[in-house]
Design a protein around this motif. Structure first.
Motif: not given
Length: 400
Positions: A82-110
């Motif tokens: 159950v624990t492994r099935l509930n893993v959320n890789y998206g939230s794991g990558l983009l949870k605080a602190p993101t070390f500017s990863y979220d801003q990098g995605l925004v700038n790339f998309s722009k």
């Protein structure tokens, strides 16, 4: 016809035949009652485990003992699944602190939107890149190789040794986010990269090497947040501010992202018909889209990984049960040990009957404290076997 005659013609119901007295159910014998009671007592009583292991004979009780053991394994392995099935890789990558990863995605998309560059996963699950001078879908292989460099020159404003997207920090004056597209490196001309696997491609990036060259020499890309597009997989890699690897989501499959256009991520939030978002609201909208992309692309990996880890855990638990049964057998050896009459199969059955209660307790512990899900059964089971061997199999008591 007379009334009297009519009465004589009436149908007479047949009298049901009595086949004799009903068979009475035989009550359970005292021996059967004792075995049922002992089976339940094995959950809390070590002497009951020894009695069941020693005295319950027959194939049915072999299956019962093995059933107790398997149930203990299954119940203790459920929290891991159950624990492994509930893993959320998206939230794991983009949870605080993101070390500017979220801003990098925004700038790339722009940048994709402003430069008119389309990065699309088509209906066949393949990567397509389109700019004003390059279309991966319509050009020949030879023209594609020549236009590829020009496409990145249009997108980036240059065609130097590192023609990937680079997001520079205005305050630090250093790169903080890089995007790599393997399509460029296959057409670079410095080596044959048609057999350059996605795994080797992303490995060169995480090692801080330039994937553009055969010798893979070291460069200044080490320890920088990255997004990498391979031939059939997408990779998300996040670093800490000191350059140490912080989080890396599993390889995402293009087959789960068919129809995804990365240019639309920004356009849907700011273009016509969009929400016209800015600032933090824009970042939230873009991050939400990328979380969905990460989770969809890694969904199959998440499921297969969960079952693989659960299988490994179940194998470990089953091995521990066999090991503890062997330990009980070894502890009862010796010329003066009153329990030397126990066979190894008796000891295994005792250990099997003793496994169910720790398995049930491990189920609760695993859900309450998921970080201990893998160790709860081994610990609780070990405690019970130790207590059983010290108290119920004491050499001071007569053999049971």
């Amino acid at each position: 016809m007379s009334k009297k005659k009519k009465k004589n013609n009436r149908t007479v119901r047949a009298t049901p035949v009595n086949n004799g007295p009903k068979k009475e159910k035989k009550p359970l014998s005292p021996e059967a009652k004792d075995r049922i009671k002992t089976s339940f007592l094995t959950l809390v009583n070590n002497d009951a485990c020894i009695k069941a292991g020693r005295e319950f004979r027959g194939l049915g009780f072999v299956f019962l003992a093995v059933g107790f053991a398997l149930t203990g394994v299954v119940t203790s392995a459920v929290p891991n699944l159950v624990t492994r099935l509930n893993v959320n890789y998206g939230s794991g990558l983009l949870k605080a602190p993101t070390f500017s990863y979220d801003q990098g995605l925004v700038n790339f998309s722009k940048a994709l939107s402003e430069k008119g560059c389309t990065i699309l996963i088509n209906d066949e699950g393949k990567l397509e890149i389109t700019t004003a001078t390059y279309n991966a879908e319509t050009t020949t292989e030879e023209a594609r190789a020549k236009q590829n460099v020009q496409a990145w020159a249009d997108f980036l404003g240059s065609a130097e040794d590192y023609p990937w997207y680079c997001d520079q920090s205005t305050s630090a004056g250093a790169p903080i986010f890089n995007v790599f597209v393997k399509e460029h490196y296959k057409a670079d001309g410095t080596g044959d990269y048609k057999e350059f696997s996605d795994a080797a491609f992303v490995k060169s990036i995480t090692k801080g090497n330039n994937p553009n060259f055969v010798d893979q020499y070291s460069s200044d890309i080490e320890g920088i947040n990255a997004l990498a597009f391979g031939d059939s997989h997408i990779y998300f890699i996040r670093y800490k501010a000191n350059g140490a690897l912080s989080y890396s989501a599993p390889a995402g499959s293009y087959s789960a992202l068919k129809g995804t256009d990365f240019k639309d991520i920004y356009d849907s939030a700011t273009g016509e018909g969009g929400a016209h978002l800015t600032g933090d609201e824009l970042k939230t909208a873009v991050v939400k889209k990328y979380k969905s992309i990460i989770n969809r692309s890694t969904d199959q990996t998440r499921i297969s990984t969960a079952w693989a880890y659960t299988g490994i855990a179940a194998g470990i638990f089953a091995g521990v049960e066999l090991l503890f049964g062997l330990i009980l057998f070894l502890l009862t050896r010796g010329k003066r040990n009153p329990y030397r009459i126990f066979t190894i199969w008796d000891c295994w059955k005792i250990a099997f009957y003793a496994a169910l209660a720790p398995g049930i307790l491990a189920l609760g512990v695993g859900f309450l404290l998921p970080q201990f899900a893998l160790f709860a059964f081994v610990f609780l089971y070990g405690i019970r076997i130790m207590w059983l061997s010290m108290k119920s199999l004491s050499t001071q008591a007569p053999a049971k």
